[in-house]
Design an enzyme around this catalytic site. Structure first.
Site, mmCIF file in Angstrom:
data_model
loop_
_atom_site.group_PDB
_atom_site.id
_atom_site.type_symbol
_atom_site.label_atom_id
_atom_site.label_comp_id
_atom_site.label_asym_id
_atom_site.label_seq_id
_atom_site.Cartn_x
_atom_site.Cartn_y
_atom_site.Cartn_z
ATOM 1 N N SER A 1 0.841 -1.198 0.000
ATOM 2 C CA SER A 1 0.000 0.000 0.000
ATOM 3 C C SER A 1 0.870 1.239 0.000
ATOM 4 O O SER A 1 2.007 1.219 0.474
ATOM 5 C CB SER A 1 -0.876 0.023 1.260
ATOM 6 O OG SER A 1 -0.089 0.328 2.402
ATOM 7 N N ASP A 2 0.336 2.345 -0.545
ATOM 8 C CA ASP A 2 0.974 3.622 -0.264
ATOM 9 C C ASP A 2 0.815 3.851 1.241
ATOM 10 O O ASP A 2 -0.044 3.250 1.896
ATOM 11 C CB ASP A 2 0.334 4.747 -1.074
ATOM 12 C CG ASP A 2 1.270 5.937 -1.266
ATOM 13 O OD1 ASP A 2 2.256 6.032 -0.519
ATOM 14 O OD2 ASP A 2 1.023 6.763 -2.159
ATOM 15 N N CYS A 3 1.633 4.715 1.804
ATOM 16 C CA CYS A 3 1.769 4.745 3.258
ATOM 17 C C CYS A 3 0.467 5.147 3.950
ATOM 18 O O CYS A 3 -0.043 6.248 3.748
ATOM 19 C CB CYS A 3 2.938 5.626 3.662
ATOM 20 S SG CYS A 3 4.488 4.891 3.110
ATOM 21 N N ASP A 4 -0.045 4.192 4.728
ATOM 22 C CA ASP A 4 -1.295 4.291 5.483
ATOM 23 C C ASP A 4 -2.533 4.307 4.598
ATOM 24 O O ASP A 4 -3.592 4.780 5.006
ATOM 25 C CB ASP A 4 -1.298 5.512 6.413
ATOM 26 C CG ASP A 4 -2.203 5.299 7.628
ATOM 27 O OD1 ASP A 4 -2.325 4.137 8.078
ATOM 28 O OD2 ASP A 4 -2.814 6.270 8.101
ATOM 29 N N SER A 5 -2.422 3.765 3.375
ATOM 30 C CA SER A 5 -3.596 3.718 2.490
ATOM 31 C C SER A 5 -4.737 2.906 3.086
ATOM 32 O O SER A 5 -5.912 3.235 2.875
ATOM 33 C CB SER A 5 -3.223 3.098 1.140
ATOM 34 O OG SER A 5 -2.534 3.995 0.338
#
Length: 625
Positions: free
Chosen positions: A146-150
């Protein structure tokens, strides 16, 4: 490991999103607006990082951000809340192309899903995007991150699920293997306990991540004698690497305008140079965003000082250029010099991650400074622009007092040396624009949230990128001048290519053949082109090959199908061969997202040269009219 204890072995790079809208703050990270360029860049970048051994990785690369992600924060809409409404046609023929090539041709170890939703579903929780497309159709050998904290965003911000456990379960079941952030670590166990997720789903995700760790050699014990085991801090910032940074900057700089061969400057005639502008002493600005720690910097004024005496005045305190307090000193510098170099443009305070632009014009009073200095200068005036995205500099293109214009992008640590080398002719520019430079008027009635690549006439929405937009431009995609002149001549190319259709019952629908019905293996258009240097300097030329498919509502007006870089000495002629894969590059995509090969005449365009090749469908060796 062999990272000296100060770096990991996984690099979430490259960014291969399409530069769909010129305002996007992260356009600077991308290879531009063309899907084929972005895809070839992706595959080459990944092979460069990972090496060519499929079982052993030097480092693990990652193509990001999948998919249709090209808005950060515009007019109150941000990437965490944005639902990109995208047609199947645009997904297939634009947004997914670089990612497919990254996986299939680059063999990337990882794909990152994005923050935004696509057609109402968060990309990191969409099984059609992750499991069906990336994993099964393209055959990813690696993990999806995931993109960060998606995952946290799809629960907390988008409210896509009712509970955090459902968010964790939906993401992992969709095909997500790794969370950049704490969310899965905090909620996955409870998702299993609540029977929202099977332990075997977690096992599959672990297999995909641990396998990449194994390919990196993280379980191999002592690295001495192992592949890449000799690498360490001594291999960083070597003279070879610094030379590569300089060569990359040389190749990336684009000569946009050169009136009457004003460039290159002469060390004999131009002994004193006024160096003016907010980016004239740029250092950190030159490496853009998402860069490592530079070995050292050479600013533009330092680079030019290597060739001539310099009079340095910034003219503006910074790129925002909010007042004219420093203009008089800049005027005086220009009056006292043999030539003037203005280094203007943008920086991360104007365009950046989470910062899209609202305008394509130069910020503040930059235009006023340029025009005043051009009027005051007694010698040639050269405008050098630093930016990631395009800028509407129509005024400078039209101003006869501005002799030449260079676009340097963000040229890296050796940017100042490279700019000076090109200004004084030690290097011959050969860069081409990877995106269209639009006039400011292009933005009228064009929200960034409108995702359609093709024109929407009912809404008065123009098309996007050179493939679908045919209005006025400041500079077109692929524009770039040289200090020499090249001519093209098509030496050999077929006039007819038969498309063999699979099976007796395959149909030729209307005027096209579905790619899935064609025998694509080895189906290639070979074109031999003679490139001649008819100018007065040796130079390197990037030959761009465009296809104009037969007319039809699906087709782009033209599309890049091949490009080749060739060095040609003065008076020399070199033959360049390009092989164009018919199914990949001469196909178009219909409204349902199906890739089809248009039957009929395709125009092949290389500079001023054109060639027509007729694609004809054949079943059992008989060409169908």
């Amino acid at each position: 490991m062999y990272n000296g204890g100060v770096g990991g072995l996984t690099y979430w790079s490259p960014n291969v999103n399409i530069l769909r809208d010129p305002r996007w703050g992260r356009g600077q990270e991308t290879p531009g607006e063309d899907p084929v360029v972005a895809g070839k860049y992706a595959a080459a970048y990944v092979r460069g990082l990972q090496g060519n051994d499929r079982s052993r990785l030097k480092v693990a690369a990652c193509c990001k951000h999948f998919t249709a992600y090209d808005l950060d924060n515009w007019n109150g809409v941000d990437r965490f809340h944005f639902n990109a409404k995208v047609s199947k046609q645009d997904i297939e023929d634009t947004f997914d192309v670089p990612f497919r090539m990254c996986v299939k041709e680059g063999n990337v170890a990882s794909i990152m899903c994005s923050y935004n939703q696509v057609n109402g579903v968060p990309t990191c929780a969409d099984p059609n995007l992750l499991k069906k497309t990336i994993r099964n159709q393209w055959g990813l050998n690696g993990y999806i991150v995931s993109d960060c904290d998606s995952v946290g965003v799809l629960y907390d911000t988008q409210h896509y699920t009712g509970t955090p456990e459902e968010a964790a379960a939906d993401s992992i079941k969709a095909g997500l293997d790794l969370d950049c952030g704490p969310f899965l670590g905090a909620h996955t166990v409870d998702a299993v306990k609540k029977n929202l997720l099977r332990e075997s789903d977690v096992d599959n995700a672990l297999v995909n991540t641990l396998t990449v760790q194994m390919r990196l050699g993280m379980f191999d014990g002592d690295i001495v004698g192992k592949p890449y085991g000799h690498l360490g801090p001594a291999h960083v910032c070597t003279p070879v690497h610094k030379g590569l940074a300089l060569e990359a900057a040389h190749q990336g700089i684009v000569l946009l305008k050169n009136r009457g061969s004003s460039l290159p400057l002469s060390q004999h005639r131009h002994r004193t140079i006024a160096v003016i502008g907010p980016n004239s002493d740029a250092t950190v600005t030159m490496i853009g965003n998402y860069a490592g720690i530079a070995c050292g910097y050479t600013s533009p004024v330092q680079g030019i000082t290597g060739y001539a005496r310099t009079i340095h005045q910034k003219g503006c305190a910074d790129v925002h250029c909010m007042d004219d307090r420093l203009f008089n000193a800049a005027d005086e510098a220009a009056r006292g010099a043999d030539a003037t170099v203005l280094v203007m443009g943008l920086d991360q305070s104007i365009e950046a991650e989470f910062k899209d632009r609202n305008s394509l014009l130069l910020p503040g009073k930059q235009r006023e400074l340029i025009s005043r200095v051009a009027k005051a200068s007694k010698g040639p005036v050269i405008l050098v622009l630093m930016s990631g995205g395009p800028i509407d500099i129509s005024f400078a293109e039209k101003d006869r007092r501005i002799s030449a214009i260079l676009w340097a992008g963000y040229p890296g640590q050796e940017g100042g040396t490279a700019i000076a080398d090109i200004l004084f002719g030690s290097a011959n520019p050969g860069g081409k624009l990877p995106m269209t430079w639009y006039p400011q008027d292009y933005l009228t009635n064009l929200p960034m949230t409108e995702m359609s690549m093709r024109p929407v006439h009912s809404k008065q929405i123009p098309g996007r990128t050179y493939r679908f937009y045919d209005g006025p431009v400041v500079y077109p995609f692929g524009h770039g001048l040289s200090y020499t002149r090249f001519t093209h001549s098509i030496a050999d190319a077929p006039k007819v290519i038969a498309i063999a259709v699979r099976g007796r019952n395959s149909t030729v629908s209307g005027k096209s053949v579905r790619v899935t019905h064609a025998r694509c293996n080895g189906l290639s258009l070979g074109v031999h082109v003679d490139v001649t240097n008819v100018g007065s300097r040796d130079g390197t030329h990037t030959m761009l090959v465009f296809s104009a498919p037969p007319g039809g509502e699906w087709a782009p007006k033209k599309q890049l199908v091949a490009f080749e870089r060739v060095h040609v000495a003065v008076g020399e002629k070199k033959r360049v061969q390009v092989n164009i894969h018919v199914c990949k590059y001469l196909s178009v995509v219909d409204r349902a997202g199906n890739r089809r090969i248009p039957i009929g005449d395709h125009g092949i365009h290389i500079g001023d040269e054109s060639h027509t090749v007729s694609l004809q469908a054949s079943t059992l060796g008989v060409i169908k009219s």
